[in-house]
Design a protein around this motif. Structure first.
Motif, short mmCIF file in Angstrom:
data_model
loop_
_atom_site.label_atom_id
_atom_site.label_comp_id
_atom_site.label_asym_id
_atom_site.label_seq_id
_atom_site.Cartn_x
_atom_site.Cartn_y
_atom_site.Cartn_z
N ASN A 169 0.87 -1.18 0.00
CA ASN A 169 0.00 0.00 0.00
C ASN A 169 0.90 1.22 0.00
OD1 ASN A 169 -3.09 0.91 0.93
ND2 ASN A 169 -1.48 2.37 1.48
N TYR A 170 0.87 1.98 -1.07
CA TYR A 170 1.67 3.21 -1.19
C TYR A 170 0.76 4.42 -0.98
CZ TYR A 170 5.12 0.18 -3.53
OH TYR A 170 6.02 -0.81 -3.84
N ASP A 171 1.08 5.24 0.02
CA ASP A 171 0.36 6.50 0.24
C ASP A 171 1.30 7.67 -0.04
OD1 ASP A 171 -2.04 5.37 0.90
OD2 ASP A 171 -1.75 5.49 3.07
N TYR A 172 1.07 8.29 -1.19
CA TYR A 172 1.84 9.47 -1.61
C TYR A 172 1.17 10.69 -0.98
CZ TYR A 172 3.30 13.10 -5.05
OH TYR A 172 3.78 14.23 -5.68
N MET A 173 1.92 11.46 -0.21
CA MET A 173 1.35 12.55 0.58
C MET A 173 1.87 13.91 0.16
SD MET A 173 -0.37 13.90 3.13
CE MET A 173 -0.78 12.98 4.60
N LEU A 174 0.95 14.86 0.01
CA LEU A 174 1.28 16.28 -0.08
C LEU A 174 0.47 17.01 0.97
CD1 LEU A 174 1.37 17.09 -3.91
CD2 LEU A 174 3.30 16.54 -2.41
N LEU A 175 1.14 17.91 1.72
CA LEU A 175 0.47 18.70 2.76
C LEU A 175 0.45 20.16 2.31
CD1 LEU A 175 2.35 17.04 5.72
CD2 LEU A 175 -0.12 16.87 5.36
N LEU A 176 -0.71 20.64 1.88
CA LEU A 176 -0.83 22.00 1.37
C LEU A 176 -1.27 22.95 2.48
CD1 LEU A 176 -2.73 21.05 -1.91
CD2 LEU A 176 -0.32 21.71 -1.74
N THR A 177 -0.84 24.20 2.38
CA THR A 177 -1.24 25.19 3.38
C THR A 177 -2.56 25.86 3.05
OG1 THR A 177 0.10 26.85 2.24
CG2 THR A 177 1.13 25.68 4.08
N GLU A 178 -3.10 25.59 1.87
CA GLU A 178 -4.39 26.15 1.45
C GLU A 178 -5.29 25.00 1.00
OE1 GLU A 178 -6.20 28.90 -2.16
OE2 GLU A 178 -4.12 29.26 -1.48
N GLU A 179 -6.56 25.07 1.37
CA GLU A 179 -7.48 24.01 0.98
C GLU A 179 -7.57 23.91 -0.53
OE1 GLU A 179 -11.92 22.34 2.18
OE2 GLU A 179 -11.31 24.37 2.78
N PRO A 180 -7.34 22.73 -1.08
CA PRO A 180 -7.28 22.58 -2.54
C PRO A 180 -8.66 22.37 -3.17
CG PRO A 180 -6.74 20.50 -1.52
CD PRO A 180 -6.97 21.47 -0.39
N LYS A 181 -8.69 22.64 -4.46
CA LYS A 181 -9.87 22.34 -5.26
C LYS A 181 -9.53 21.18 -6.19
CE LYS A 181 -11.54 27.13 -5.28
NZ LYS A 181 -11.87 28.29 -6.14
N ILE A 182 -10.40 20.16 -6.18
CA ILE A 182 -10.23 19.00 -7.04
C ILE A 182 -11.58 18.72 -7.70
CG2 ILE A 182 -9.53 16.57 -7.20
CD1 ILE A 182 -7.99 16.92 -4.59
N GLU A 183 -11.64 18.88 -8.99
CA GLU A 183 -12.90 18.73 -9.72
C GLU A 183 -13.19 17.26 -10.01
OE1 GLU A 183 -14.90 21.17 -10.11
OE2 GLU A 183 -13.52 22.71 -9.36
N GLU A 184 -13.37 16.48 -8.96
CA GLU A 184 -13.69 15.07 -9.08
C GLU A 184 -14.75 14.73 -8.03
OE1 GLU A 184 -12.58 13.41 -11.53
OE2 GLU A 184 -10.80 14.55 -12.15
N PRO A 185 -15.51 13.64 -8.24
CA PRO A 185 -16.53 13.25 -7.25
C PRO A 185 -15.89 12.66 -5.98
CG PRO A 185 -16.44 11.63 -9.00
CD PRO A 185 -15.54 12.75 -9.43
N PHE A 186 -16.30 13.16 -4.83
CA PHE A 186 -15.78 12.68 -3.55
C PHE A 186 -16.93 12.22 -2.66
CE2 PHE A 186 -11.99 14.85 -4.89
CZ PHE A 186 -10.95 14.25 -4.19
N VAL A 187 -16.62 11.28 -1.77
CA VAL A 187 -17.58 10.83 -0.77
C VAL A 187 -16.90 10.89 0.60
CG1 VAL A 187 -18.79 9.32 -2.38
CG2 VAL A 187 -16.88 8.40 -1.03
N ASN A 188 -17.72 10.92 1.64
CA ASN A 188 -17.17 10.91 2.99
C ASN A 188 -16.44 9.60 3.25
OD1 ASN A 188 -18.23 13.44 3.56
ND2 ASN A 188 -20.13 12.59 4.41
N ALA A 189 -15.36 9.69 4.03
CA ALA A 189 -14.55 8.50 4.31
C ALA A 189 -13.86 8.69 5.66
CB ALA A 189 -13.54 8.27 3.20
N SER A 190 -13.04 7.73 6.04
CA SER A 190 -12.24 7.82 7.26
C SER A 190 -10.88 7.20 7.00
CB SER A 190 -12.93 7.13 8.43
OG SER A 190 -13.06 5.74 8.17
N LEU A 191 -9.93 7.60 7.81
CA LEU A 191 -8.58 7.03 7.77
C LEU A 191 -8.26 6.56 9.18
CD1 LEU A 191 -6.83 9.73 5.54
CD2 LEU A 191 -7.24 7.35 4.90
N ASP A 192 -8.17 5.24 9.36
CA ASP A 192 -8.05 4.70 10.70
C ASP A 192 -6.93 3.67 10.81
OD1 ASP A 192 -9.01 4.69 13.37
OD2 ASP A 192 -10.01 2.77 13.01
N GLU A 193 -6.01 3.69 9.84
CA GLU A 193 -5.00 2.65 9.76
C GLU A 193 -3.93 2.75 10.85
OE1 GLU A 193 -6.78 3.36 5.74
OE2 GLU A 193 -5.95 4.61 7.35
N ASP A 194 -3.76 3.94 11.42
CA ASP A 194 -2.70 4.18 12.41
C ASP A 194 -3.04 5.47 13.12
OD1 ASP A 194 0.30 3.73 13.32
OD2 ASP A 194 0.16 5.82 12.70
#
Length: 644
Positions: free
Chosen positions: A530-555
């Motif tokens: 499982n590869y998680d490529y991470m970018l941490l932006l200082t401004e909330e980004p805009k992504i013109e794609e469909p998103f759904v609510n989710a959670s991250l609970d792996e660690d």
């Protein structure tokens, strides 16, 4: 431990021998030339401003009791709101009530109350230093009298302080415990400065007062510090404290151990802990300037004992950071340490460096810094030099710090940094092949540094691989390792590691020109990961794609990300903010997931450094993670950045 006990026996014998035979050398922290420079500079318009500021600070301190705390201190890093990560508002009259303006709540606990004492002790030390410089500048004896009274008070209390740690445990000497403070590191730092104040007023003291201070305070301090130390920045501060006490006592045997001991002395530490490229080997701007001040104080102190430590390697510790700054003179906050370390926040060190080396580059740094900050550091008096603010700082070029292990790419006022080097020891972060991006005004892709060490987010987030702009494999932190540079040019860099994760080869290459950055990250393995490529932006980004609510609970580090949203894609996509657009191309995979959310971002800056903008008082700023998740043997992500 046997070595330390033998060392203490030998030193005690040498101390008594030196006292018995007498010492003729006159020792000092400030030479006659230094004092003349201070007095002359104090008569200039800018020097008068410094003295007026010091007197104002002294007057503020004198509104409250000058009696030294009778109890032992805790740890500064415990004096932070555990909710907002901000420094409590210190109140001299409320040692058990500590206010957070963001909670609008008063906090109290043993550790917080003990940390209050540590801050009170720090403020006392600053008071001694302020009085010292005013006395040196004006010869007004009332300031020497304030130093005399406080040092005598410390001499009454120091023998009765218990050896303790951060939890007020009465621990054995092998640990880094102390008496005034909870750490011998802080104790050594205290003696490094307090001895300077004592030496300045010593000619005015009575014989019994000298004996009391030297017996109850300084020699007690020697006995403690000789059983302490360790490695890294702890040891150089331990050496600084011993050197200062040795000079104050005119005891060459103590100074010799601080400088020449083959296992822990100043010269040994310079050889083993300072990289050839000039950086301290803990790989952090904060943990470069912190030990640098100890080494500078040591070099300054022992001049009168026949040592000249102002050599090329110490000078390189001042020149190296200049090559690594962003255009606003801040640094990427690699590894542990306060966010926002900058040349202006370290300007008092460069004042002393210019006074000793007369390097024109250091004068140029003073000129650039004082366009941003007021010249209020008393160390400026040592230079006795008026700074011309019309001079411009030459823009640094792209640079590779080969031994420390990071490359700096520059295009006009923009900067991109790739970090691949050594782990940094106990203050290191598991972040090989991480990047940070500065757009000329601020970091838009930051290295976050750390919050205070007593805050839960320190271990749960800031010191984890996920809080860095790199790749996390199988939800685990990288192993401590050193990456390798493949090539470096003024516009390009490529680095590699095969030790961060077993069985995974990781390579990152950057190409940076004008207003565009090409970033390619590749991971290869014989197994599925499982590869998680991470970018941490200082401004909330805009992504013109469909998103759904989710959670991250792996660690636990993943659980620091809130408001999680997920999109499942199989095509290129774009992330945009007001300052940049990033187009991602993902190779050789049919489906991948993109997660967004909100997480702890840039923490407050060093509470000991008061800024015009109040960054030391603000709460943690949020950051906005963009995670690209790929489950496969290999991962190849290309990101094309356009800067606006």
């Amino acid at each position: 431990m046997i070595f330390k006990k033998n060392l203490l026996v030998i030193l005690t014998f040498l101390c008594y021998c030196s006292i018995a035979h007498g010492q003729k050398r006159d020792t000092y922290f400030f030479s006659r030339e230094d004092i003349q420079n201070i007095k002359e500079a104090a008569q200039t318009s800018w020097g008068k401003t410094i003295i007026d500021s010091l007197k104002a600070q002294i007057n503020v301190r004198m509104r409250h009791s000058l009696v030294v705390p009778k109890e032992e201190a805790g740890h500064l890093h415990d004096y932070f709101c555990p909710v907002h990560n901000v420094f409590f508002e210190f109140d001299w009259n409320k040692p058990t009530e500590h206010y957070c303006s963001f909670c609008d709540k008063t906090w109290s606990s043993d550790r917080i109350n003990w940390a209050w004492i540590a801050i009170a002790q720090n403020k006392n030390l600053q008071f001694l230093t302020d009085c010292m410089y005013v006395y040196l500048s004006t010869s007004e004896k009332k300031y020497a009298e304030l130093i005399r009274k406080m040092l005598l008070d410390y001499s009454d209390k120091y023998p009765n302080y218990k050896v303790h740690d951060k939890g007020r445990n009465k621990v054995v000497p092998e640990n880094y415990s102390a008496k005034i403070y909870a750490q011998s590191l802080d104790e050594a730092s205290w003696f490094s400065d307090a001895c300077r104040a004592y030496s300045v007023v010593k000619p005015l003291l009575k014989k019994n007062e000298i004996n009391k201070i030297e017996t109850n305070l300084l020699r007690e301090g020697v006995n403690l510090l000789l059983q302490r130390g360790g490695g890294g920045n702890w040891q150089v501060w331990n050496n600084s404290g011993l050197a200062a006490i040795g000079v104050a006592l005119n005891d060459n045997s103590i100074v010799n151990i601080a400088i020449e001991n083959s296992k822990v002395g100043y010269q040994h530490m310079m050889k083993t802990h300072v990289n050839k490229d000039g950086w301290w080997n803990e790989g952090s701007p904060n943990y470069h300037f912190f030990p640098l001040r100890a080494m500078l104080l040591t070099a300054d102190a022992v001049r009168s004992m026949g040592y000249n430590l102002f050599d090329e390697q110490l000078e390189k510790m001042f020149t190296a950071p200049i090559k690594g700054i962003y255009s606003d003179m801040t640094f990427p906050s690699h590894n542990d340490g306060w966010y926002g370390v900058s040349l202006p926040t370290q300007i008092k060190l460069y004042e002393v460096a210019y006074a000793r080396y007369k390097n024109p580059l250091f004068l140029n740094i003073l000129q650039a810094c004082y366009k941003i900050e007021d010249r209020l550091s008393p160390e400026a008096l040592l230079t006795n030099t008026t700074v011309d603010l019309n001079e411009e700082l030459k823009e640094p070029e792209s640079y590779l710090f080969g031994q420390t292990g990071y490359g700096v790419l520059r295009s006009k006022n923009k900067t991109v940094v790739l970090k691949y080097g050594s782990s940094g020891g106990g203050h290191g972060h598991p972040d090989k092949l991480s990047i940070s991006v500065h757009n000329g005004k601020s970091e838009i892709l930051p290295d976050l540094g750390t919050c205070a060490y007593g805050i839960p987010d320190y271990l749960n987030w800031y010191k984890r691989t996920l809080s860095h702009n790199t790749v996390v494999v199988d939800f685990k932190d990288q192993s401590p390792t050193t990456g390798q540079i493949i090539y470096f040019e003024p516009t390009s860099i490529e680095a590699f590691t095969d030790k961060a994760y077993p069985g995974v080869n990781m390579t990152r290459k950057l190409h940076f020109t004008d207003n565009s950055l090409f970033d390619e990250f590749m991971c290869t393995s014989d197994s599925i990961h499982n590869y998680d490529y991470m970018l941490l932006l200082t401004e909330e980004p805009k992504i013109e794609e469909p998103f759904v609510n989710a959670s991250l609970d792996e660690d636990i580090s993943y659980r620091q990300i809130k408001n999680v949203r997920k999109s499942t894609l199989n095509k290129n996509f774009t992330v945009s903010t007001s300052t940049e657009k990033i187009t991602f191309h993902i190779d050789n995979t049919s489906l991948f997931e993109v997660f967004t959310g909100k997480a702890p971002g840039i923490p407050p800056t060093n509470p000991d450094i008061i800024t015009k903008t109040g960054t030391e008082k603000r709460p943690v700023a949020p950051c906005y993670p963009v995670i690209i998740r790929i489950i496969d043997r290999n991962m190849r992500i290309q990101a094309n950045w356009e800067f606006f």
